[in-house]
Design a protein around this motif. Structure first.
Motif, mmCIF file in Angstrom:
data_model
loop_
_atom_site.group_PDB
_atom_site.id
_atom_site.type_symbol
_atom_site.label_atom_id
_atom_site.label_comp_id
_atom_site.label_asym_id
_atom_site.label_seq_id
_atom_site.Cartn_x
_atom_site.Cartn_y
_atom_site.Cartn_z
ATOM 1 N N TYR A 72 -25.586 30.114 -5.813
ATOM 2 C CA TYR A 72 -25.399 31.080 -6.888
ATOM 3 C C TYR A 72 -26.534 31.015 -7.900
ATOM 4 O O TYR A 72 -27.091 29.947 -8.155
ATOM 5 C CB TYR A 72 -24.090 30.809 -7.640
ATOM 6 C CG TYR A 72 -22.859 30.913 -6.778
ATOM 7 C CD1 TYR A 72 -22.196 32.130 -6.637
ATOM 8 C CD2 TYR A 72 -22.364 29.798 -6.100
ATOM 9 C CE1 TYR A 72 -21.057 32.231 -5.850
ATOM 10 C CE2 TYR A 72 -21.226 29.897 -5.312
ATOM 11 C CZ TYR A 72 -20.580 31.107 -5.187
ATOM 12 O OH TYR A 72 -19.468 31.213 -4.403
ATOM 13 N N VAL A 73 -26.868 32.190 -8.428
ATOM 14 C CA VAL A 73 -27.671 32.245 -9.645
ATOM 15 C C VAL A 73 -26.670 32.283 -10.794
ATOM 16 O O VAL A 73 -25.833 33.191 -10.866
ATOM 17 C CB VAL A 73 -28.572 33.500 -9.679
ATOM 18 C CG1 VAL A 73 -29.254 33.622 -11.035
ATOM 19 C CG2 VAL A 73 -29.601 33.439 -8.564
ATOM 20 N N VAL A 74 -26.717 31.287 -11.667
ATOM 21 C CA VAL A 74 -25.730 31.151 -12.733
ATOM 22 C C VAL A 74 -26.234 31.842 -13.999
ATOM 23 O O VAL A 74 -27.371 31.630 -14.426
ATOM 24 C CB VAL A 74 -25.431 29.660 -13.016
ATOM 25 C CG1 VAL A 74 -24.451 29.527 -14.182
ATOM 26 C CG2 VAL A 74 -24.873 28.996 -11.769
ATOM 27 N N LEU A 75 -25.373 32.691 -14.572
ATOM 28 C CA LEU A 75 -25.709 33.415 -15.793
ATOM 29 C C LEU A 75 -24.671 33.088 -16.863
ATOM 30 O O LEU A 75 -23.462 33.173 -16.617
ATOM 31 C CB LEU A 75 -25.732 34.925 -15.540
ATOM 32 C CG LEU A 75 -26.777 35.424 -14.528
ATOM 33 C CD1 LEU A 75 -26.559 36.895 -14.232
ATOM 34 C CD2 LEU A 75 -28.181 35.193 -15.059
ATOM 35 N N ASP A 76 -25.168 32.712 -18.030
ATOM 36 C CA ASP A 76 -24.290 32.423 -19.150
ATOM 37 C C ASP A 76 -23.817 33.736 -19.774
ATOM 38 O O ASP A 76 -24.567 34.728 -19.790
ATOM 39 C CB ASP A 76 -25.051 31.593 -20.184
ATOM 40 C CG ASP A 76 -24.133 31.055 -21.258
ATOM 41 O OD1 ASP A 76 -23.946 31.770 -22.257
ATOM 42 O OD2 ASP A 76 -23.607 29.952 -21.094
ATOM 43 N N PRO A 77 -22.590 33.788 -20.292
ATOM 44 C CA PRO A 77 -22.120 35.034 -20.940
ATOM 45 C C PRO A 77 -23.058 35.549 -22.020
ATOM 46 O O PRO A 77 -23.220 36.758 -22.180
ATOM 47 C CB PRO A 77 -20.769 34.613 -21.530
ATOM 48 C CG PRO A 77 -20.293 33.522 -20.636
ATOM 49 C CD PRO A 77 -21.530 32.775 -20.229
ATOM 50 N N GLU A 78 -23.717 34.653 -22.762
ATOM 51 C CA GLU A 78 -24.627 35.092 -23.821
ATOM 52 C C GLU A 78 -25.861 35.783 -23.241
ATOM 53 O O GLU A 78 -26.414 36.700 -23.853
ATOM 54 C CB GLU A 78 -25.042 33.901 -24.685
ATOM 55 C CG GLU A 78 -23.906 33.306 -25.508
ATOM 56 C CD GLU A 78 -23.288 34.337 -26.444
ATOM 57 O OE1 GLU A 78 -24.049 35.125 -27.053
ATOM 58 O OE2 GLU A 78 -22.049 34.379 -26.553
#
Length: 273
Positions: A72-78
């Motif tokens: 996965y490419v992880v993306l923070d909500p911000e």
């Protein structure tokens, strides 16, 4: 009357028309809660990690885009929030097009636009001009931090705006497998099918078509609430087989349709007698 969920303005050229956005549809789906058989205790769903079954709190959750199995490419909500469309209170009309040219498959959610204070005349002028020309306005607007492509059009005495799917979100017929190819249709068959369609043609009246399943569900709920014991009835399925004799089926259907029309006409004459 639905309350306004958005306040802004229609903008095209140098014209600015204050409007309020209200919902144009309401779901009538019968909704149920999940409960435990026996004591009617509510069922609660918890978020757990697949690897160890541990419950996960909201602050531990991030977005992951799967690029390969379990990678996965992880993306923070911000990070995602920073990409949100800038807040805007304008429905910016970019073009006017023939309403009939818009493919209905692209329509998504619909809303009504109500005129704001002191904008009744400009609102009615735009509505009537689009009605006279048969044009619709292609626009963009931001709702709940998301920018939508939309179409603005007259509906009765109101203006409506419908969000649209983008063109690459609609499956084109050319992408479908299994469509008939090089099939010959005899002139007589086409004439018979056309006659059948014409015999079944009526004016569009949406109130003629009710959600029969929803009504049956509500009736069942009411009967059970009154303590009636409901015996289950085995479901019967209609078989969808190939039509062996197409012309015979068309002729029988056309005869039935004509007989039904004649019966309706006779009933109407008796009613007025």
């Amino acid at each position: 009357m639905p309350r306004a969920i958005w306040n802004g303005a229609i903008s095209f050229g140098l014209v600015n028309i204050p409007v309020k956005l209200v919902t144009a549809t309401q779901s009538k789906t019968v909704r149920f809660r999940e409960i435990r058989r026996g004591d009617n205790s509510r069922i609660r769903h918890r978020k757990v990690a697949a690897s160890d079954g541990e419950e996960v709190t909201n602050d531990q959750i991030v977005k992951g885009y799967e690029i390969a199995p379990d990678r996965y490419v992880v993306l923070d909500p911000e990070e995602l929030k920073a990409l949100d469309a800038k807040r805007s209170r304008a429905i910016d009309i970019e073009d006017f097009v023939d309403l009939a040219d818009i493919e209905p498959l692209q329509y998504e959610s619909s809303y009504y636009l109500l005129p704001g204070d002191m904008s009744g005349k400009s609102y009615e002028l735009l509505r009537r001009a689009m009605e006279e020309t048969g044009k619709a306005g292609v626009a963009r607007f931001t709702l709940r931090s998301k920018q939508y492509l939309a179409v603005l059009r007259p509906v009765g005495k109101a203006l409506a705006v419908s969000t649209l799917l983008y063109h690459d979100e609609v499956v084109a017929p050319e992408q479908l497998d299994g469509l008939p190819d090089d099939v010959e249709v005899a002139d007589r068959e086409l004439a018979m099918a056309t006659s059948l369609i014409e015999s079944m043609t009526t004016e569009w009246d949406p109130s003629r078509y009710e959600d029969e399943h929803r009504q049956r569900v509500l009736e069942l709920i009411e009967r059970k609430a009154e303590g009636e014991d409901i015996a289950s009835v085995p479901e019967t399925e209609r078989e969808a087989g190939d039509v062996v004799d197409l012309m015979a089926a068309l002729e029988a259907s056309l005869s039935a349709a004509k007989a039904g029309a004649a019966s309706d006409k006779g009933d109407g004459q008796r009613d007025t007698a």
